[in-house]
Design a protein around this motif. Sequence first.
Motif, PDB file in Angstrom:
ATOM      1  N   PRO A  42      45.250 -17.292  16.957  1.00 39.26           N
ATOM      2  CA  PRO A  42      45.719 -18.250  15.941  1.00 39.26           C
ATOM      3  C   PRO A  42      44.632 -18.595  14.927  1.00 39.26           C
ATOM      4  N   SER A  43      43.406 -18.729  15.414  1.00 40.07           N
ATOM      5  CA  SER A  43      42.306 -19.076  14.516  1.00 40.07           C
ATOM      6  C   SER A  43      42.072 -17.985  13.477  1.00 40.07           C
ATOM      7  N   ASN A  44      42.057 -16.739  13.942  1.00 40.15           N
ATOM      8  CA  ASN A  44      41.854 -15.628  13.005  1.00 40.15           C
ATOM      9  C   ASN A  44      43.036 -15.475  12.054  1.00 40.15           C
ATOM     10  N   LEU A  45      44.245 -15.661  12.572  1.00 41.24           N
ATOM     11  CA  LEU A  45      45.423 -15.538  11.694  1.00 41.24           C
ATOM     12  C   LEU A  45      45.365 -16.597  10.593  1.00 41.24           C
ATOM     13  N   GLN A  46      44.875 -17.782  10.942  1.00 40.95           N
ATOM     14  CA  GLN A  46      44.782 -18.839   9.930  1.00 40.95           C
ATOM     15  C   GLN A  46      43.795 -18.443   8.826  1.00 40.95           C
ATOM     16  N   ILE A  47      42.684 -17.848   9.247  1.00 38.32           N
ATOM     17  CA  ILE A  47      41.700 -17.406   8.247  1.00 38.32           C
ATOM     18  C   ILE A  47      42.323 -16.338   7.347  1.00 38.32           C
ATOM     19  N   MET A  48      43.033 -15.403   7.951  1.00 33.65           N
ATOM     20  CA  MET A  48      43.649 -14.326   7.166  1.00 33.65           C
ATOM     21  C   MET A  48      44.737 -14.884   6.246  1.00 33.65           C
ATOM     22  N   ARG A  49      45.422 -15.893   6.749  1.00 35.22           N
ATOM     23  CA  ARG A  49      46.457 -16.531   5.921  1.00 35.22           C
ATOM     24  C   ARG A  49      45.783 -17.205   4.716  1.00 35.22           C
TER      25      ARG A  49
ATOM     26  N   GLN B 169      34.413 -21.494   8.924  1.00 31.81           N
ATOM     27  CA  GLN B 169      35.257 -22.112   9.952  1.00 31.81           C
ATOM     28  C   GLN B 169      34.434 -22.399  11.211  1.00 31.81           C
ATOM     29  N   LEU B 170      33.555 -21.450  11.546  1.00 30.61           N
ATOM     30  CA  LEU B 170      32.720 -21.645  12.739  1.00 30.61           C
ATOM     31  C   LEU B 170      31.787 -22.842  12.564  1.00 30.61           C
ATOM     32  N   ILE B 171      31.171 -22.915  11.383  1.00 29.08           N
ATOM     33  CA  ILE B 171      30.242 -24.029  11.136  1.00 29.08           C
ATOM     34  C   ILE B 171      30.980 -25.365  11.266  1.00 29.08           C
ATOM     35  N   ASN B 172      32.168 -25.426  10.653  1.00 33.23           N
ATOM     36  CA  ASN B 172      32.944 -26.674  10.718  1.00 33.23           C
ATOM     37  C   ASN B 172      33.358 -27.000  12.152  1.00 33.23           C
ATOM     38  N   ALA B 173      33.792 -25.950  12.881  1.00 33.99           N
ATOM     39  CA  ALA B 173      34.250 -26.175  14.254  1.00 33.99           C
ATOM     40  C   ALA B 173      33.091 -26.605  15.151  1.00 33.99           C
ATOM     41  N   VAL B 174      31.924 -26.000  14.926  1.00 32.13           N
ATOM     42  CA  VAL B 174      30.757 -26.368  15.744  1.00 32.13           C
ATOM     43  C   VAL B 174      30.338 -27.808  15.448  1.00 32.13           C
ATOM     44  N   LYS B 175      30.384 -28.173  14.157  1.00 35.86           N
ATOM     45  CA  LYS B 175      30.066 -29.567  13.800  1.00 35.86           C
ATOM     46  C   LYS B 175      31.017 -30.531  14.504  1.00 35.86           C
ATOM     47  N   HIS B 198      40.179 -24.783  16.117  1.00 36.40           N
ATOM     48  CA  HIS B 198      39.934 -23.460  15.541  1.00 36.40           C
ATOM     49  C   HIS B 198      38.626 -22.830  16.009  1.00 36.40           C
ATOM     50  N   LEU B 199      38.009 -23.402  17.029  1.00 38.21           N
ATOM     51  CA  LEU B 199      36.759 -22.813  17.525  1.00 38.21           C
ATOM     52  C   LEU B 199      37.073 -21.612  18.420  1.00 38.21           C
ATOM     53  N   LEU B 200      37.922 -21.821  19.402  1.00 43.14           N
ATOM     54  CA  LEU B 200      38.271 -20.703  20.282  1.00 43.14           C
ATOM     55  C   LEU B 200      39.100 -19.679  19.502  1.00 43.14           C
ATOM     56  N   GLY B 201      38.787 -18.420  19.701  1.00 44.30           N
ATOM     57  CA  GLY B 201      39.535 -17.349  19.029  1.00 44.30           C
ATOM     58  C   GLY B 201      39.052 -17.071  17.618  1.00 44.30           C
ATOM     59  N   CYS B 202      37.987 -17.736  17.168  1.00 45.78           N
ATOM     60  CA  CYS B 202      37.531 -17.539  15.790  1.00 45.78           C
ATOM     61  C   CYS B 202      36.419 -16.493  15.741  1.00 45.78           C
ATOM     62  N   ASP B 204      35.488 -12.018  14.444  1.00 43.62           N
ATOM     63  CA  ASP B 204      36.062 -10.686  14.270  1.00 43.62           C
ATOM     64  C   ASP B 204      35.633  -9.677  15.338  1.00 43.62           C
ATOM     65  N   GLY B 205      35.042 -10.134  16.425  1.00 38.91           N
ATOM     66  CA  GLY B 205      34.637  -9.196  17.481  1.00 38.91           C
ATOM     67  C   GLY B 205      35.628  -9.150  18.625  1.00 38.91           C
ATOM     68  N   LEU B 206      35.284  -8.384  19.657  1.00 35.79           N
ATOM     69  CA  LEU B 206      36.146  -8.294  20.844  1.00 35.79           C
ATOM     70  C   LEU B 206      36.227  -9.651  21.528  1.00 35.79           C
ATOM     71  N   THR B 207      35.072 -10.295  21.727  1.00 40.51           N
ATOM     72  CA  THR B 207      35.086 -11.695  22.145  1.00 40.51           C
ATOM     73  C   THR B 207      34.702 -12.496  20.903  1.00 40.51           C
ATOM     74  N   PRO B 208      35.629 -13.292  20.370  1.00 42.65           N
ATOM     75  CA  PRO B 208      35.350 -13.991  19.108  1.00 42.65           C
ATOM     76  C   PRO B 208      34.100 -14.869  19.209  1.00 42.65           C
ATOM     77  N   ALA B 209      33.413 -14.999  18.080  1.00 42.18           N
ATOM     78  CA  ALA B 209      32.148 -15.743  18.056  1.00 42.18           C
ATOM     79  C   ALA B 209      32.327 -17.163  18.574  1.00 42.18           C
ATOM     80  N   GLY B 210      33.444 -17.795  18.219  1.00 41.81           N
ATOM     81  CA  GLY B 210      33.685 -19.174  18.681  1.00 41.81           C
ATOM     82  C   GLY B 210      33.710 -19.254  20.198  1.00 41.81           C
ATOM     83  N   ASP B 211      34.320 -18.247  20.833  1.00 46.00           N
ATOM     84  CA  ASP B 211      34.381 -18.225  22.303  1.00 46.00           C
ATOM     85  C   ASP B 211      32.981 -18.046  22.885  1.00 46.00           C
ATOM     86  N   ASP B 212      32.203 -17.153  22.257  1.00 51.70           N
ATOM     87  CA  ASP B 212      30.846 -16.914  22.755  1.00 51.70           C
ATOM     88  C   ASP B 212      30.005 -18.194  22.691  1.00 51.70           C
ATOM     89  N   ILE B 213      30.182 -18.943  21.599  1.00 49.87           N
ATOM     90  CA  ILE B 213      29.443 -20.211  21.463  1.00 49.87           C
ATOM     91  C   ILE B 213      29.823 -21.157  22.605  1.00 49.87           C
TER      92      ILE B 213
END
Lengths: 501, 328
Positions: A42-49, B169-175, B198-202, B204-213
């Motif tokens: 959902p997070s990535n889809l929002q960015i793409m949207r 988005q990551l910066i905002n979510a981490v804040k 929007h942190l989890l799942g954010c 472009d990798g196999l494990t999104p950066a937000g999840d890794d954080i």
Amino acid sequence: MSVLLNEVRKGFYLDSVALMRLSAELSALSGIEEAVLMIGTPSNLQIMRDADILDSAGEEAGPNDLVIAIRADRKASTNRALAHAEKAMKGNSAAGKATEHRARTLRGSHASNPDANLTLISTPGEYAGIEANSALDLGLNVMIFSDNVPLERELELKQRARDLDLLVMGPDCGTAYINGVPLAFANAVNKGSTGVIAASGTGLQEFSVLLHRAGGGIKHGIGVGGRDLSDSIGGISTLSAIDLLANDDEVEQIVLISKPPGEATAKAIFDKLAACGKPVIACVFGLSASQIPDGISCTQTLREAAELTHRQSANAADPTETNTTPDLHNLASELTIPTGAQSLVGLYTGGTLCTEALLILGRAGLSCSSNTSKEGLDSTAQYQLIDLGADEYTVGRPHPMIEPAVRTPLLQQAVNDKNVAVILLDLVLGFGAHEDPAAEVVSALTAAEANKPLVVASVCGTDKDPQDYQRQRAALEAAGVIVCNSNSEAAELCALILEPR
Amino acid sequence: MGHKAQVIIAGKIALDLLCTPSTGIVHAVFQRTFYLRKTGTLTPAPPITTGNNARQSFTGQPSARAVSQPALLCCIGQAELERGPLNVRTTLNDITHVTVGDEWSCDQQLVSIGNIELDLSRAKIWLPTPLQQSAVPDPQSVALLARFLEINTPQPQVQHRINEMINEQLINAVKQLQQWLDHYQNQGGQPAIHFPDHLLGCGDGLTPAGDDIVVGVLLAMRAWKMPALDLLVAEVTDRLDTTSDISAAHLLAACSGSGIAPLHQLIDCVGTRDGNQLEYKFNNSRHSRKHEQIQSAATALCSYGHSSGYHAMQGVLLAARHQQLWPL
């Protein structure tokens, strides 16, 4: 009017490196404005949207699906990019389908190749010592490509190898030639009668390339690792290498390329070289001729070392390449730097090349700041030389010789900096290096504003390298780069350009 | 002809999955690894206790959504596979004949996957190294870690606006996560701020950066016994369906206190071993050695994945800074 295409691959995973590589490949295709591959969270889809690259097909993606989003100038371009992506993904999933035998262990590999007498080890540094010890157990000489091997482990391995009458090359030995065969990151050069001992890396590459171009060739290029000549290690591998080269009847002369050895080690090394019975040429950065014993020829640059080696060779052939040496003073006087600009920025991929340039510019009175020096890089200095292959720039990202795009942001910054008069670059070709490093430089330069700095470069490569030296050189020259025949020439030219007129 | 191989070492979660009689399918195949999915569903594993180290217990209750969470996964790989809770290092020399959807089963310590047989009988179990009870982040180590992250920011292969949007988005979510943690302290355990959706799942990798954080934050908070951990675990387990199954499995492992070995090593290095700040302050040689260890651990972690190690390290830094603001 651009066209958007989304393709969703259900339950399809690619690892991060493959995802990003494919994204980059698609983005570089003609007509493509934007190309993204991301999992459909959902997070990535929002960015793409928000980026307006999500269509109704993409909206259907779930967290376990891969979304390929392509925006292009016309439908044909999106289709071509999608076809490229699908072919690449198919190739990736089918990667390595061939069932050739791959040994699981060093012992297994040795069993299937019992005549082998050398093993190349490329594992994380903490394990390299274990594997190297296993290789020594099997009576194999060792080339350790890995870095981050602890000093005490290096000493222990080299002492053991010496006792077993074997050779350890490295650690951090990125380049070698054994019996004319290039190993790891090496250029395609002629086999010849010269034996080289070097820390290993771009110093050995540049020397081999310049000797090849002059008409000579390499029999052995033994990389001993950057710490071998320190007093901690005592030059154990260097001393073994001198014996090996001295006892090889096909080796006509011996060349030593290094940074200054430790005080105690220097005496042992130079004494042995002087007594080896063959002509010896030493290119020891930072040492002058007066600091090197009589009987050993001393050169200040890799180019001089290659020229002298060729002149002294009994079997000297004609040069393989005919780029004439320009009159650097004349060339420098014809060049104009941007008004008001005074700075120099060197962006290097090769550590030894960076060190060589630092010394040449220093001798010319231009005191440069560099991360290769003990003092470290001062980012406010007027003259800066940066080795982008150093650890601080390569942790977690590819080496710039493998991925030249790593240099691009710094290159673009320098090109657009009004204070920068000259940019100095190296391009290293050969096995293992990027297939077209010139393209990345050209791309960065063509995007630059007018009145940009002079760009001076050298290309470490040969006509036999996979990337083709002349093609790389021509591409740079077409983009306005002044291409010199060697790194030392490039540095000397920079010094002449920047000296007060 | 079948391929027989030994399991050399496996993480506890992976071994628990494989050792019990079970079946499932191959979930994903990469160049040097593949993931097995166990048929059925899972709930978060209990916290892992290592050696004499009795960890703070996991008291966050799985929500109703956790029942439908992705099936438990483990990762099968070759000798170079990093040690981790889901990872199974084997002597397999060729995985090219493994295909997504292949069925697997385990019986009497023998895992059959297509024509592969993995022998578990001599497998060692991997668990994170026990930490000392009083571990807390050392301010100078935290500063060094921050500097390392600053210098080693991963560069995207292509500069495009999606990368910029992800970063933003990551910066905002981490804040928001920092504020969420701070409010937890201010409000006596009840954050007034919403957990960043929007942190989890954010990423472009196999494990999104937000999840890794978040993985880094979870493990560091558990190591340093930070009180907001239970609530963070509850928030994360409640949102596992917003990321991929593979990433969710790693997050779940982190919720129970286990991540890849270099991440534990880094957290271990950043935490002082004896809590005696004065000794660290005045014993320069020891300090220098410790900083070398951090540099080495950070370098090792940074080499993990494309940027997963880097982002997990960002999570460790976030937790460390929070711990310094709100010491126990």
